[in-house]
Enzyme design. Sequence first.
Site, PDB file in Angstrom:
ATOM      1  CG  ASP A  21      -1.888   0.944   1.207  1.00 32.83           C
ATOM      2  OD1 ASP A  21      -2.468   1.646  -0.034  1.00 32.83           O
ATOM      3  OD2 ASP A  21      -2.689   1.496   2.233  1.00 32.83           O
ATOM      4  CG  HIS A  38       0.400   2.044  -9.791  1.00 34.40           C
ATOM      5  ND1 HIS A  38      -0.102   1.713  -8.293  1.00 34.40           N
ATOM      6  CD2 HIS A  38      -0.750   2.954 -10.024  1.00 34.40           C
ATOM      7  CE1 HIS A  38      -1.027   2.284  -8.058  1.00 34.40           C
ATOM      8  NE2 HIS A  38      -1.552   2.789  -9.060  1.00 34.40           N
ATOM      9  CG  LEU A 132      10.123 -17.390  -2.018  1.00 36.75           C
ATOM     10  CD1 LEU A 132      10.967 -16.322  -1.384  1.00 36.75           C
ATOM     11  CD2 LEU A 132       9.209 -16.863  -3.042  1.00 36.75           C
TER      12      LEU A 132
END
Length: 245
Positions: A21, A38, A132
Amino acid sequence: MAVSSPLPQGAPPVHVAIIMDGNGRWATARGLPRTAGHRKGVEAVRRALEAARELGIRYLTLYSFSSENWNRPRDEVSDLMQLLRFYLRGEIASLHKNGVRLRVIGDRSRLSKDIISLIDNAESLTASNETLTLVIALSYGGRQEIASTTRQIAEQVKAGHLEPSDIDEGRFANYLSTAGIPDPDLCIRTSGEKRISNFLLWQLAYAELVFVDTLWPDFTKRDLEDAIQEYHRRDRRFGASVGSR
């Protein structure tokens, strides 16, 4: 440059989830359009993924685009979709080389066909990787996931494949989009907001929540290490009293 302090003794959390955020506020504070925030946020994704690998985290889930985000201005949504295309085309070879498996969860019905194809190809290419697992929550909403899971189970009961008595927490979890992935141990939200915003409502039942003031584009390995230090300071009892341990 700040020197990262060593992590406390103990294994790192197996699964870390992050609500990314603050991209818009980062851009606004610099007099830039939200889309610039962004784009900068994609760089933070790379840093977080590299840090997670270095710290031995096995699963990293990133909340990239919520089901509610479709209500944002059309130009902003279009730019976010373009960034997603850029990431899927430009980063997958690196993910694969580094042993990272990609999984995307969320409602794909609103995504364009080319994005769905890119996701399918990326998931297929990296399916056997084990270093991962990177989970991208895209067009995702926790309430919607629970409702969808309930419908799937109801259809199984209606078809006679399940009895109502067969349905327990484990069975329910097997129908979630995160089936086969351990629930997050730690959930981090950046930008100072203190809510989970419809993210992994079932899966976060016993996660430790850490809220940091850092805006997502500024998130670094040090921020992740600090959150893990806070995680290690917590007494995780999973609903049990101290005396019952």
